[in-house]
Scaffold this active site. Sequence first.
Site, short mmCIF file in Angstrom:
data_model
loop_
_atom_site.label_atom_id
_atom_site.label_comp_id
_atom_site.label_asym_id
_atom_site.label_seq_id
_atom_site.Cartn_x
_atom_site.Cartn_y
_atom_site.Cartn_z
N TRP A 20 4.29 8.36 1.77
CA TRP A 20 5.16 8.32 0.60
C TRP A 20 6.34 9.28 0.73
CZ3 TRP A 20 -0.18 8.02 0.42
CH2 TRP A 20 -0.75 6.94 -0.28
N ARG B 95 -8.33 13.15 -0.99
CA ARG B 95 -8.74 11.79 -1.38
C ARG B 95 -10.25 11.71 -1.55
NH1 ARG B 95 -9.13 6.87 2.19
NH2 ARG B 95 -9.41 5.14 0.75
N HIS C 36 0.10 11.63 -4.24
CA HIS C 36 0.62 10.79 -3.16
C HIS C 36 1.81 11.40 -2.45
CE1 HIS C 36 -1.49 6.78 -4.44
NE2 HIS C 36 -2.30 7.65 -3.88
N HIS D 283 -11.98 10.45 -4.96
CA HIS D 283 -12.83 9.26 -5.02
C HIS D 283 -14.28 9.60 -5.39
CE1 HIS D 283 -10.34 5.90 -2.94
NE2 HIS D 283 -9.59 6.66 -3.71
FE1 DDH Z 1 -4.37 7.51 -3.71
N1 DDH Z 1 -4.31 6.06 -2.27
N2 DDH Z 1 -4.36 6.09 -5.13
N3 DDH Z 1 -4.57 8.96 -5.10
N4 DDH Z 1 -4.48 8.90 -2.22
C1 DDH Z 1 -4.26 6.26 -0.92
C2 DDH Z 1 -4.18 7.46 -0.26
C3 DDH Z 1 -4.26 8.69 -0.90
C4 DDH Z 1 -4.29 4.74 -4.95
C5 DDH Z 1 -4.38 4.07 -3.73
C6 DDH Z 1 -4.34 4.71 -2.51
C7 DDH Z 1 -4.58 8.76 -6.45
C8 DDH Z 1 -4.28 7.55 -7.09
C9 DDH Z 1 -4.21 6.33 -6.48
C10 DDH Z 1 -4.56 10.26 -2.44
C11 DDH Z 1 -4.83 10.90 -3.63
C12 DDH Z 1 -4.84 10.29 -4.88
C13 DDH Z 1 -4.26 4.99 -0.27
C14 DDH Z 1 -4.23 4.77 1.23
C15 DDH Z 1 -4.31 4.02 -1.25
C16 DDH Z 1 -4.31 2.52 -1.06
C17 DDH Z 1 -5.63 4.95 1.84
C18 DDH Z 1 -5.58 4.79 3.34
O1 DDH Z 1 -5.17 3.72 3.80
O2 DDH Z 1 -5.92 5.76 4.05
C19 DDH Z 1 -4.08 4.08 -6.23
C20 DDH Z 1 -4.00 2.57 -6.44
C21 DDH Z 1 -4.01 5.06 -7.16
C22 DDH Z 1 -3.71 4.90 -8.60
O3 DDH Z 1 -3.73 3.72 -9.10
C23 DDH Z 1 -3.29 5.82 -9.39
C24 DDH Z 1 -4.93 9.98 -7.12
C25 DDH Z 1 -5.09 10.10 -8.64
C26 DDH Z 1 -5.10 10.94 -6.15
C27 DDH Z 1 -5.50 12.36 -6.30
O4 DDH Z 1 -5.87 13.00 -5.38
C28 DDH Z 1 -5.43 13.03 -7.62
C29 DDH Z 1 -4.33 10.94 -1.18
C30 DDH Z 1 -4.28 12.45 -0.99
C31 DDH Z 1 -4.14 9.96 -0.21
C32 DDH Z 1 -3.81 10.16 1.27
C33 DDH Z 1 -5.07 10.06 2.11
C34 DDH Z 1 -4.82 10.23 3.58
O5 DDH Z 1 -5.77 9.99 4.34
O6 DDH Z 1 -3.72 10.58 4.00
#
Ligand code: DDH
Length: 280
Positions: A187, A43, A171, A47
């Site tokens: 998920w 993540r 996810h 980001h």
């Molecule tokens: Fe995500 N993401 N993500 N995400 N994401 C969250 C957690 C993780 C969105 C929202 C959230 C991608 C796309 C989207 C990962 C990777 C990727 C969380 C929760 C939210 C909310 C955060 C928390 O509470 O800790 C949304 C909206 C989108 C979208 O619209 C497409 C993408 C593209 C990626 C990527 O890596 C390519 C990962 C891994 C997590 C889990 C993090 C954790 O600590 O566990």
Amino acid sequence: GPPALLTSKPSTPGDYAAVRQSIAGVLDNNDYDDGSYGPVLVRLAWHASGTYAKKDGSGGSNGATMRFAPECEWAANAGLAVARKLLEPVKAAHPWISYADLWTLAGVVAIEEMGGPVVPWRPGRSDAPDGAKIVPDGRLPDAKQGAKHLRDIFGRMGFDDKDIVALSGAHTLGRCHPDRSGFSGPWTNAPTTFSNLYFQELLNNKWVPKKWDGPLQYEDAKTQSLMMLPSDMALLSDRTFKKYVNQYAKDEEAFFKDFAVAFSKLLELGVPFPAAAAKA
Ligand code: DDH
């Protein structure tokens, strides 16, 4: 805690294999979440990179501007201090690597260590000084929104529908934390293994709104232990997105291949590589 010997072993500049080994050495921790920092590192890499805008070349992983306010304080980045702090001993052992290279490499190593594809990665990012221009807040996706928003956000970076679905497959990892995003839960039932399970769960469950005080999210009707964000559900309700969801649920190899290409591209957006540099 992390094995001190591995992370403190110094290396010569350019020894990315040594950095990879140090990152792999800090991933596992039975006291954290589901036993691995891998998901939060993925993540962080996402980001750091997902602020890019193709039209003017602004944002992206180059600069590692999330070290500074206001970017580190954006609501979208809540919780990512955990990942940045985890990598400090790695940075200390290999001070020659930029934070921008380290954060993106950590995402790549985490995916590989969790059983995912090898993601092509090359160095070349540098760190911006504090006070450097930071892009405006609001460039990362909003989980409360749907298909149009996903196309706006990812289209701004230069991604198409297939890329959006492939990238969303990340996810399959990790979970939502009420004290970070306000959402809650994982998920999949294997949140520290990189697989196509996210797409299978999306298709094979009946998803119903969770009855709680928090923001709208969905839970699987049968066990109520898995979750989907409204933005995840958009992949089911949009015909074009759903076509790729179906494909990736059936064909993990296709998902791994498309994900590796899209994630590599994401991590390179806006990075000024020398024209002749080849991918390592
Ligand atoms: Fe995500 N993401 N993500 N995400 N994401 C969250 C957690 C993780 C969105 C929202 C959230 C991608 C796309 C989207 C990962 C990777 C990727 C969380 C929760 C939210 C909310 C955060 C928390 O509470 O800790 C949304 C909206 C989108 C979208 O619209 C497409 C993408 C593209 C990626 C990527 O890596 C390519 C990962 C891994 C997590 C889990 C993090 C954790 O600590 O566990």
